[in-house]
Design a protein around this motif. Structure first.
Motif, PDB file in Angstrom:
ATOM      1  N   LEU A  44       7.433 -12.787   0.266  1.00 14.06           N
ATOM      2  CA  LEU A  44       7.931 -11.762   0.473  1.00 14.06           C
ATOM      3  C   LEU A  44       9.088 -11.224  -0.288  1.00 14.06           C
ATOM      4  O   LEU A  44       9.272  -9.993  -1.053  1.00 14.06           O
ATOM      5  N   HIS A  45       9.979 -12.158  -0.825  1.00 10.06           N
ATOM      6  CA  HIS A  45      10.934 -11.909  -1.723  1.00 10.06           C
ATOM      7  C   HIS A  45      10.559 -11.573  -3.064  1.00 10.06           C
ATOM      8  O   HIS A  45      11.139 -10.461  -3.592  1.00 10.06           O
ATOM      9  N   ASP A  46       9.568 -12.050  -3.467  1.00 13.32           N
ATOM     10  CA  ASP A  46       8.734 -11.741  -4.809  1.00 13.32           C
ATOM     11  C   ASP A  46       8.217 -10.340  -4.653  1.00 13.32           C
ATOM     12  O   ASP A  46       8.105  -9.677  -5.598  1.00 13.32           O
ATOM     13  N   VAL A  47       7.396 -10.074  -3.495  1.00 13.67           N
ATOM     14  CA  VAL A  47       6.837  -8.827  -3.201  1.00 13.67           C
ATOM     15  C   VAL A  47       7.935  -7.804  -3.350  1.00 13.67           C
ATOM     16  O   VAL A  47       7.679  -6.627  -3.717  1.00 13.67           O
ATOM     17  N   ALA A  48       9.036  -7.945  -2.766  1.00 13.94           N
ATOM     18  CA  ALA A  48      10.117  -7.122  -2.726  1.00 13.94           C
ATOM     19  C   ALA A  48      10.762  -6.759  -4.333  1.00 13.94           C
ATOM     20  O   ALA A  48      10.907  -5.673  -4.143  1.00 13.94           O
ATOM     21  N   GLN A  49      11.037  -7.677  -4.829  1.00 15.20           N
ATOM     22  CA  GLN A  49      11.319  -7.419  -6.186  1.00 15.20           C
ATOM     23  C   GLN A  49      10.296  -6.657  -7.138  1.00 15.20           C
ATOM     24  O   GLN A  49      10.538  -5.574  -7.600  1.00 15.20           O
ATOM     25  N   MET A  94       0.637  -1.255   0.019  1.00 19.04           N
ATOM     26  CA  MET A  94      -0.344  -0.104   0.048  1.00 19.04           C
ATOM     27  C   MET A  94       0.881   1.167  -0.033  1.00 19.04           C
ATOM     28  O   MET A  94       1.833   1.134   0.575  1.00 19.04           O
ATOM     29  N   LEU A  95       0.327   2.215  -0.727  1.00 15.86           N
ATOM     30  CA  LEU A  95       1.082   3.614  -0.707  1.00 15.86           C
ATOM     31  C   LEU A  95       0.770   4.248   0.666  1.00 15.86           C
ATOM     32  O   LEU A  95      -0.244   4.026   1.083  1.00 15.86           O
ATOM     33  N   ASN A  96       1.766   4.560   1.412  1.00 17.12           N
ATOM     34  CA  ASN A  96       1.594   5.314   2.816  1.00 17.12           C
ATOM     35  C   ASN A  96       1.087   6.721   2.614  1.00 17.12           C
ATOM     36  O   ASN A  96       1.329   7.508   1.592  1.00 17.12           O
ATOM     37  N   ILE A  97      -0.076   7.097   3.443  1.00 19.60           N
ATOM     38  CA  ILE A  97      -0.630   8.421   3.223  1.00 19.60           C
ATOM     39  C   ILE A  97       0.465   9.487   3.663  1.00 19.60           C
ATOM     40  O   ILE A  97       0.334  10.747   3.128  1.00 19.60           O
ATOM     41  N   ASP A  98       1.615   9.192   4.341  1.00 17.12           N
ATOM     42  CA  ASP A  98       2.716  10.120   4.597  1.00 17.12           C
ATOM     43  C   ASP A  98       3.858   9.992   3.387  1.00 17.12           C
ATOM     44  O   ASP A  98       4.387   8.968   3.393  1.00 17.12           O
ATOM     45  N   GLN A  99       3.670  11.029   2.732  1.00 18.28           N
ATOM     46  CA  GLN A  99       4.856  10.969   1.747  1.00 18.28           C
ATOM     47  C   GLN A  99       5.871  11.924   1.848  1.00 18.28           C
ATOM     48  O   GLN A  99       6.275  12.599   0.894  1.00 18.28           O
ATOM     49  N   ASN A 100       6.443  11.596   3.071  1.00 18.74           N
ATOM     50  CA  ASN A 100       7.420  12.491   3.393  1.00 18.74           C
ATOM     51  C   ASN A 100       8.950  12.060   2.371  1.00 18.74           C
ATOM     52  O   ASN A 100       9.833  12.731   2.054  1.00 18.74           O
ATOM     53  N   TYR A 101       8.726  10.932   1.873  1.00 16.72           N
ATOM     54  CA  TYR A 101       9.647  10.256   0.884  1.00 16.72           C
ATOM     55  C   TYR A 101       8.664   9.931  -0.274  1.00 16.72           C
ATOM     56  O   TYR A 101       8.199   9.021  -0.100  1.00 16.72           O
ATOM     57  N   LEU A 102       8.941  10.440  -1.428  1.00 10.64           N
ATOM     58  CA  LEU A 102       8.003  10.263  -2.556  1.00 10.64           C
ATOM     59  C   LEU A 102       7.879   8.769  -2.894  1.00 10.64           C
ATOM     60  O   LEU A 102       9.055   8.092  -3.122  1.00 10.64           O
ATOM     61  N   GLY A 103       6.753   8.096  -3.002  1.00 13.95           N
ATOM     62  CA  GLY A 103       6.589   6.742  -3.243  1.00 13.95           C
ATOM     63  C   GLY A 103       6.407   5.818  -1.962  1.00 13.95           C
ATOM     64  O   GLY A 103       6.495   4.529  -1.946  1.00 13.95           O
ATOM     65  N   ARG A 104       6.680   6.457  -0.888  1.00 17.68           N
ATOM     66  CA  ARG A 104       6.898   5.691   0.494  1.00 17.68           C
ATOM     67  C   ARG A 104       5.647   4.823   0.607  1.00 17.68           C
ATOM     68  O   ARG A 104       4.552   5.138   0.304  1.00 17.68           O
ATOM     69  N   TYR A 105       5.914   3.279   0.838  1.00 16.44           N
ATOM     70  CA  TYR A 105       4.890   2.375   0.981  1.00 16.44           C
ATOM     71  C   TYR A 105       4.860   1.504   1.978  1.00 16.44           C
ATOM     72  O   TYR A 105       6.252   1.414   2.789  1.00 16.44           O
ATOM     73  N   LEU A 106       4.121   0.698   2.405  1.00 17.78           N
ATOM     74  CA  LEU A 106       3.887  -0.274   3.234  1.00 17.78           C
ATOM     75  C   LEU A 106       4.009  -1.629   2.473  1.00 17.78           C
ATOM     76  O   LEU A 106       3.170  -1.922   1.629  1.00 17.78           O
ATOM     77  N   ILE A 107       4.432  -2.898   3.186  1.00 12.22           N
ATOM     78  CA  ILE A 107       4.277  -4.100   2.920  1.00 12.22           C
ATOM     79  C   ILE A 107       3.943  -4.768   4.174  1.00 12.22           C
ATOM     80  O   ILE A 107       4.399  -4.743   5.276  1.00 12.22           O
ATOM     81  N   ILE A 108       2.546  -5.498   4.244  1.00 12.44           N
ATOM     82  CA  ILE A 108       1.847  -5.735   5.332  1.00 12.44           C
ATOM     83  C   ILE A 108       1.437  -7.285   5.257  1.00 12.44           C
ATOM     84  O   ILE A 108       0.903  -7.641   4.290  1.00 12.44           O
ATOM     85  N   SER A 109       1.682  -8.064   6.435  1.00  9.77           N
ATOM     86  CA  SER A 109       1.373  -9.435   6.100  1.00  9.77           C
ATOM     87  C   SER A 109      -0.170  -9.344   6.247  1.00  9.77           C
ATOM     88  O   SER A 109      -0.809  -8.779   7.159  1.00  9.77           O
ATOM     89  N   LYS A 110      -0.938 -10.313   5.300  1.00 10.26           N
ATOM     90  CA  LYS A 110      -2.236 -10.498   5.400  1.00 10.26           C
ATOM     91  C   LYS A 110      -2.715 -11.025   6.982  1.00 10.26           C
ATOM     92  O   LYS A 110      -3.655 -11.048   7.203  1.00 10.26           O
ATOM     93  N   GLN A 111      -1.959 -12.120   7.292  1.00  6.24           N
ATOM     94  CA  GLN A 111      -2.058 -12.729   8.535  1.00  6.24           C
ATOM     95  C   GLN A 111      -1.615 -11.773   9.561  1.00  6.24           C
ATOM     96  O   GLN A 111      -0.408 -11.155   9.467  1.00  6.24           O
ATOM     97  N   HIS A 112      -2.228 -12.140  10.915  1.00  7.36           N
ATOM     98  CA  HIS A 112      -1.866 -11.255  11.942  1.00  7.36           C
ATOM     99  C   HIS A 112      -0.435 -12.059  12.605  1.00  7.36           C
ATOM    100  O   HIS A 112      -0.541 -12.774  13.452  1.00  7.36           O
ATOM    101  N   VAL A 113       0.688 -11.899  12.019  1.00  6.58           N
ATOM    102  CA  VAL A 113       2.033 -12.495  12.397  1.00  6.58           C
ATOM    103  C   VAL A 113       2.602 -11.563  13.292  1.00  6.58           C
ATOM    104  O   VAL A 113       2.715 -10.419  12.905  1.00  6.58           O
TER     105      VAL A 113
END
Length: 151
Positions: A59-64, A26-45
């Motif tokens: 996660l490796h694939d998501v990072a790429q 997800m794109l973070n609402i705080d864009q103090n760095y253009l394109g700042r985003y979040l990667i969140i586990s769908k499960q509550h890990v």
């Protein structure tokens, strides 16, 4: 038990870049760095050590995919800083940690997008944890559309 803030956040579709079977990007609402985003586990890990091998592999694939997509959207990005601190989950009980990463695209030179100039005055150093740039929703959606067009 009530859901944690991250569980609620990952269910917000407005800023979704893409998702996989195990992760939400997800794109973070705080864009103090253009394109700042979040990667969140769908499960509550609750910890990195609790991630399964399948979650790590995906996660490796998501990072790429996420980094390549951002670099296509903003070729000026030189590097990505990843942060998995989770301190806010421990501000009050009951503690509700939930694995997620804040990803900060870093630029060496100023970058203009949608009439806004982003400048990374700390390029080559630790990101500024105290800076914030909550931009208008319209601009955020333009950034989101620009990024999604690169998928």
């Amino acid at each position: 038990m009530t859901e944690c803030h991250i569980c609620e956040l990952k269910n917000e579709p407005n800023n979704l870049i893409f998702e996989t079977s195990r992760w939400v990007v997800m794109l973070n609402i705080d864009q103090n760095y253009l394109g700042r985003y979040l990667i969140i586990s769908k499960q509550h890990v609750e910890s990195l050590s609790s991630l399964s091998t399948d979650e790590w592999n995906e996660l490796h694939d998501v990072a790429q995919k996420s980094e390549n997509t951002m670099k296509k959207a903003f070729p000026e990005i030189a590097v990505f800083n990843w942060l998995c601190a989770m301190n806010h989950a421990f501000k009050e009980k009951p503690y509700r940690p939930h694995i997620h990463w804040h990803v900060f695209p870093r630029i060496e030179k100023p970058l203009k997008f949608e009439g806004i100039t982003w400048t990374d005055t700390l390029f080559g150093k630790h990101y500024d944890a105290k800076s914030s740039n909550i931009i208008p929703e319209k601009t955020l959606q333009h950034i989101l559309k620009h990024v999604k067009n690169q998928l």
